[in-house]
Design an enzyme around this catalytic site. Structure first.
Site, mmCIF file in Angstrom:
data_model
loop_
_atom_site.group_PDB
_atom_site.id
_atom_site.type_symbol
_atom_site.label_atom_id
_atom_site.label_comp_id
_atom_site.label_asym_id
_atom_site.label_seq_id
_atom_site.Cartn_x
_atom_site.Cartn_y
_atom_site.Cartn_z
ATOM 1 C CE1 TYR A 179 -4.198 -6.963 8.104
ATOM 2 C CE2 TYR A 179 -4.417 -5.421 9.927
ATOM 3 C CZ TYR A 179 -4.437 -5.679 8.573
ATOM 4 O OH TYR A 179 -4.709 -4.677 7.674
ATOM 5 C CG ASN A 206 -5.454 -10.931 -2.988
ATOM 6 O OD1 ASN A 206 -6.075 -9.874 -2.911
ATOM 7 N ND2 ASN A 206 -5.763 -11.881 -3.854
ATOM 8 C CG HIS A 259 -1.741 -3.714 -0.965
ATOM 9 N ND1 HIS A 259 -3.029 -3.682 -1.460
ATOM 10 C CD2 HIS A 259 -1.133 -2.593 -1.466
ATOM 11 C CE1 HIS A 259 -3.195 -2.603 -2.226
ATOM 12 N NE2 HIS A 259 -2.046 -1.939 -2.256
#
Ligand code: BJW
Length: 234
Positions: free
Chosen positions: A52, A90, A107
């Protein structure tokens, strides 16, 4: 007219953010269960943070901007007199940057971190690691995780999304492979009177549920379709 839009990775692909399941997709070189499940995070938090961190750095390095489809949706919302909800799977912030107002990132959001101890959500632009201390609570170390939804976790805004789906007049799904639930199930919750439009490069497992399937790039087809709605030619 109540309009519900669902977007997926395909709408951001032309802005330079890879999709998940395409060639050279985000899962390329990663096992989904390693980087997108709570179990993977418990097993190896450093690996997940690295995944991430890389995506977060790219999102804010100045090379990525909203595309014509993000901009057209924001413009449509500004001009629309009925209710409008933009649900995105997204975790990038391109809809918000384009000026969309009623955005529900089901999400999660890459530019936020969540404290696993308290549930607090913090704006976050830096790398995260197992040694990161909370700036506002320096004694809390290693409690922050990306504010995203992994497999097995419940997406955000479920009640709001499905309540709106049940009373929407137009549902537009853009750039999503429709394989991940519950997002893929939203179309089935729209009423029989609703018009359903899918915009994607390819067919999806849900395509047969849509009256209108438009095949092509989001950057071209989304502005064109929204303009045809505005002009009353569609
Ligand atoms: C273009 C384009 C261009 C390209 N123009 N188009 C068995 C059956 C059913 C469900 C399950 C099952 N086993 C397990 C489940 C549940 C599971 C699930 O769905 N698994 C399936 C894979 C089988 N779901 C969950 O676990 C979810 N939670 C859950 O179900 O909780 C229980 C619950 C119960 C009841 C109510 C509510 C909840 C959580 C799912 C979390 C998904 N997380 C991720 C990662 C988020 C963080 C991150 O970004 O890293 O979300 S996975 C990943 O997939 C990400 C995406 O949002 C999501 C969807 O992907 P998306 O956006 O569709 O991208 P792609 O790459 O798949 O597709 C891109 C599309 O664009 C393609 O179609 C291209 O053609 C197109 N395209 N360029 C137009 N230029």
């Amino acid at each position: 007219m109540n309009v519900l839009v669902l977007t997926g990775a395909g709408i951001s692909a032309e802005s330079g953010i890879p999709t998940f399941r395409g060639d050279d997709g985000l899962w390329e070189g990663h096992r989904v269960e390693d980087v997108a499940t709570p179990e993977g995070f418990r097993r190896d938090a450093a690996r997940v943070h690295a995944f991430y961190n890389k995506r977060r750095r790219t999102l804010i390095d100045g090379s990525i901007c909203p595309g014509p489809a993000h901009i057209a949706l924001a413009e449509f919302e500004r001009q629309h007199s009925g209710e409008f909800l933009l649900v995105t799977q997204n975790i990038d912030d391109l809809h918000q940057r384009a000026g969309s107002r009623n955005v529900l990132p089901m999400h999660g959001e890459l530019l936020k971190a969540r404290c696993m101890l308290t549930g607090d959500i913090l704006d976050w632009k830096d790398d995260l690691s197992v040694e990161t201390a909370r700036p506002d609570e320096p004694d809390l170390v290693g409690t922050l995780r990306p504010h995203v939804v992994w497999f097995g976790e419940i997406p955000f805004g479920m009640d709001q999304i499905f309540a709106f789906a049940e009373r929407c007049d137009l549902f537009i799904a853009i750039g999503t492979s429709a394989v991940v639930y519950p997002a893929a199930g939203i179309v089935a919750s729209t009423p029989p009177t609703c018009r359903r439009v899918e915009i994607n490069l390819d067919d999806t497992p849900q395509s047969s549920r849509f009256e209108t399937t438009i095949r092509g790039k989001a950057s071209v087809e989304v502005p064109r379709f929204l303009e045809s709605l505005r002009a009353g030619t569609d």
